[in-house]
Design a protein around this motif. Structure first.
Motif, PDB file in Angstrom:
ATOM      1  N   VAL A  11       0.711  -1.185  -0.071  1.00 52.28           N
ATOM      2  CA  VAL A  11      -0.068  -0.014  -0.020  1.00 52.28           C
ATOM      3  C   VAL A  11       0.897   1.202   0.082  1.00 52.28           C
ATOM      4  N   GLY A  12       1.877   1.185  -0.816  1.00 51.56           N
ATOM      5  CA  GLY A  12       2.660   2.380  -1.122  1.00 51.56           C
ATOM      6  C   GLY A  12       1.828   3.459  -1.975  1.00 51.56           C
ATOM      7  N   TYR A  13       2.469   4.019  -2.814  1.00 46.23           N
ATOM      8  CA  TYR A  13       1.885   5.071  -3.597  1.00 46.23           C
ATOM      9  C   TYR A  13       0.716   4.583  -4.609  1.00 46.23           C
ATOM     10  N   LEU A  14       0.889   3.625  -5.075  1.00 45.81           N
ATOM     11  CA  LEU A  14      -0.257   3.036  -5.914  1.00 45.81           C
ATOM     12  C   LEU A  14      -1.181   2.162  -5.104  1.00 45.81           C
ATOM     13  N   GLY A  15      -0.607   1.167  -4.445  1.00 45.56           N
ATOM     14  CA  GLY A  15      -1.604   0.256  -3.663  1.00 45.56           C
ATOM     15  C   GLY A  15      -2.634   1.015  -2.802  1.00 45.56           C
ATOM     16  N   LYS A  16      -2.258   1.975  -2.037  1.00 54.62           N
ATOM     17  CA  LYS A  16      -3.280   2.641  -1.547  1.00 54.62           C
ATOM     18  C   LYS A  16      -4.485   3.294  -2.283  1.00 54.62           C
ATOM     19  N   PHE A  17      -4.300   3.419  -3.554  1.00 51.32           N
ATOM     20  CA  PHE A  17      -5.475   3.840  -4.517  1.00 51.32           C
ATOM     21  C   PHE A  17      -6.203   2.708  -4.731  1.00 51.32           C
ATOM     22  N   HIS A  18      -5.618   1.527  -4.604  1.00 50.97           N
ATOM     23  CA  HIS A  18      -6.270   0.316  -5.015  1.00 50.97           C
ATOM     24  C   HIS A  18      -7.143  -0.185  -3.834  1.00 50.97           C
ATOM     25  N   ALA A  19      -6.553   0.105  -2.582  1.00 51.74           N
ATOM     26  CA  ALA A  19      -7.375  -0.066  -1.352  1.00 51.74           C
ATOM     27  C   ALA A  19      -8.635   0.857  -1.446  1.00 51.74           C
ATOM     28  N   GLN A  20      -8.665   2.088  -1.600  1.00 52.13           N
ATOM     29  CA  GLN A  20      -9.703   2.963  -1.581  1.00 52.13           C
ATOM     30  C   GLN A  20     -10.718   2.403  -2.762  1.00 52.13           C
ATOM     31  N   LYS A  21     -10.109   2.125  -3.833  1.00 54.27           N
ATOM     32  CA  LYS A  21     -11.425   1.566  -4.830  1.00 54.27           C
ATOM     33  C   LYS A  21     -12.352   0.515  -4.364  1.00 54.27           C
ATOM     34  N   TYR A  22     -11.454  -0.383  -3.798  1.00 57.05           N
ATOM     35  CA  TYR A  22     -12.327  -1.481  -3.450  1.00 57.05           C
ATOM     36  C   TYR A  22     -13.181  -1.275  -2.268  1.00 57.05           C
ATOM     37  N   ALA A  23     -12.598  -0.388  -1.309  1.00 58.37           N
ATOM     38  CA  ALA A  23     -13.504  -0.167  -0.264  1.00 58.37           C
ATOM     39  C   ALA A  23     -14.814   0.708  -0.531  1.00 58.37           C
TER      40      ALA A  23
END
Length: 320
Positions: A11-23
């Motif tokens: 959940v670095g720069y890009l991974g945190k955005f992945h998490a936000q989308k799934y949520a």
């Protein structure tokens, strides 16, 4: 419909955005995020209201699908561990560090009936999605992908960092085996290639001239496609698409008119569209837009370009 249990690994720069989308998806249940940086994991976990762990292996068998956004050298290990459990995987590009690793992941995915999608995000650009619905038979392609220097992206060279986006798009568009590659490049601000140019010849006669730089003063992401009776320009950065065709009338006696169609698309959310397509493939058996095999082909060509630069001794500042 039971929500798909999901997790994000890295959940670095890009991974945190992945998490936000799934949520944000109602048909996805973000179970957890994982990162070796405990503080980063806890921060994103709190932001997305999910569990945070420092060892992704705690999540094996607990989720249906994962996004993997760890450094490229770890893609194979992490993706393999989840695929062997039958977990669906969306792995950031490039798919792996080597073609052999990519081939093994594809084998494991088939063996365990798991979806393997690769995060070539540009495929979900609104301008390209519109072009995908039209007939395209390229004879010559020219692309430029330029960006300012960012230290966080230097774990791979510019071919694997930036050029691979255009390689993937071109391979999907041309749909013909690569016949020959000629390439050159230079190391400017890092220990890996920072700027590169490649000429890719395909067996069907199409030629692509591809340039990528991560040491430019401005950002530019454009592709120009030439085919019989038509010229297409795609501006990925500004989501613009221009199609110029020969018309049925004459502009002057003996000179055919040229018609132009120009479209500017609203700013979308390519990552959201990419993850939505991944979830759709899982829940309803929809098509995998960028499959593991696509990722493997793009990686194979990218590595071939990198090796061509080295073998040809065309790296500025190096001898032999």
């Amino acid at each position: 419909m039971t929500p798909t249990r999901c997790a994000v690994i890295g959940v670095g720069y890009l991974g945190k955005f992945h998490a936000q989308k799934y949520a944000a998806f109602s048909h996805a249940d973000l179970i957890a995020v994982a990162d070796t940086d405990a503080e980063a994991a806890a921060r994103v976990g709190a932001d997305c209201d999910c569990r945070a762990v420092t060892d992704y292996r705690e999540l094996l068998g607990e989720v249906d699908a994962v996004s993997i956004a760890v450094p490229t050298t770890l893609h194979y290990q992490v993706a393999r561990d989840f695929l062997e459990r039958g977990t669906h995987v969306l792995v950031e590009k490039p798919i792996t560090s080597t073609v052999a690793e990519a081939a093994e992941l594809n084998r494991i995915a088939r063996e365990h009936d798991a979806i393997l999608q690769v995060g070539h995000l540009e495929r979900f650009n609104a301008a390209l999605l519109d072009l995908a619905g039209q007939r395209c038979a390229p004879l010559f392609i020219e692309s430029h992908r330029l960006a300012p220097f960012k230290p966080r992206a230097t774990d791979v060279n510019v071919v694997l960092d930036l050029m691979i986006h255009d390689i993937d798009i071109i391979l999907d568009m041309v749909r013909s085996p690569v016949k020959a590659v000629a390439a050159s490049g230079a190391k400017v601000l890092s220990e890996a290639l920072d700027i590169a140019n490649a000429r890719i010849e395909f067996e069907n006669g199409c030629v692509a001239n591809v340039t990528s730089s991560r040491v430019s003063l401005k950002s530019e992401r454009k592709m120009r496609i030439f085919q019989k009776n038509a010229y297409v320009s795609v501006d990925f950065q500004n989501r613009g698409l221009s199609i110029h065709r020969l018309g049925e009338r004459e502009m002057f006696p003996g000179i055919p008119e040229v018609t132009t169609e120009t479209s500017i698309f609203e700013e979308g959310d390519a990552l959201k569209t990419e993850i939505a397509a991944f979830l759709e493939a899982i829940t309803n058996g929809g098509p995998v837009i960028v499959s593991g095999e696509d990722g493997q082909r793009a990686l194979e060509t990218a590595i071939r370009i990198t090796e061509q630069v080295r073998q040809g001794a065309h790296v500025l500042g190096e001898d032999g």
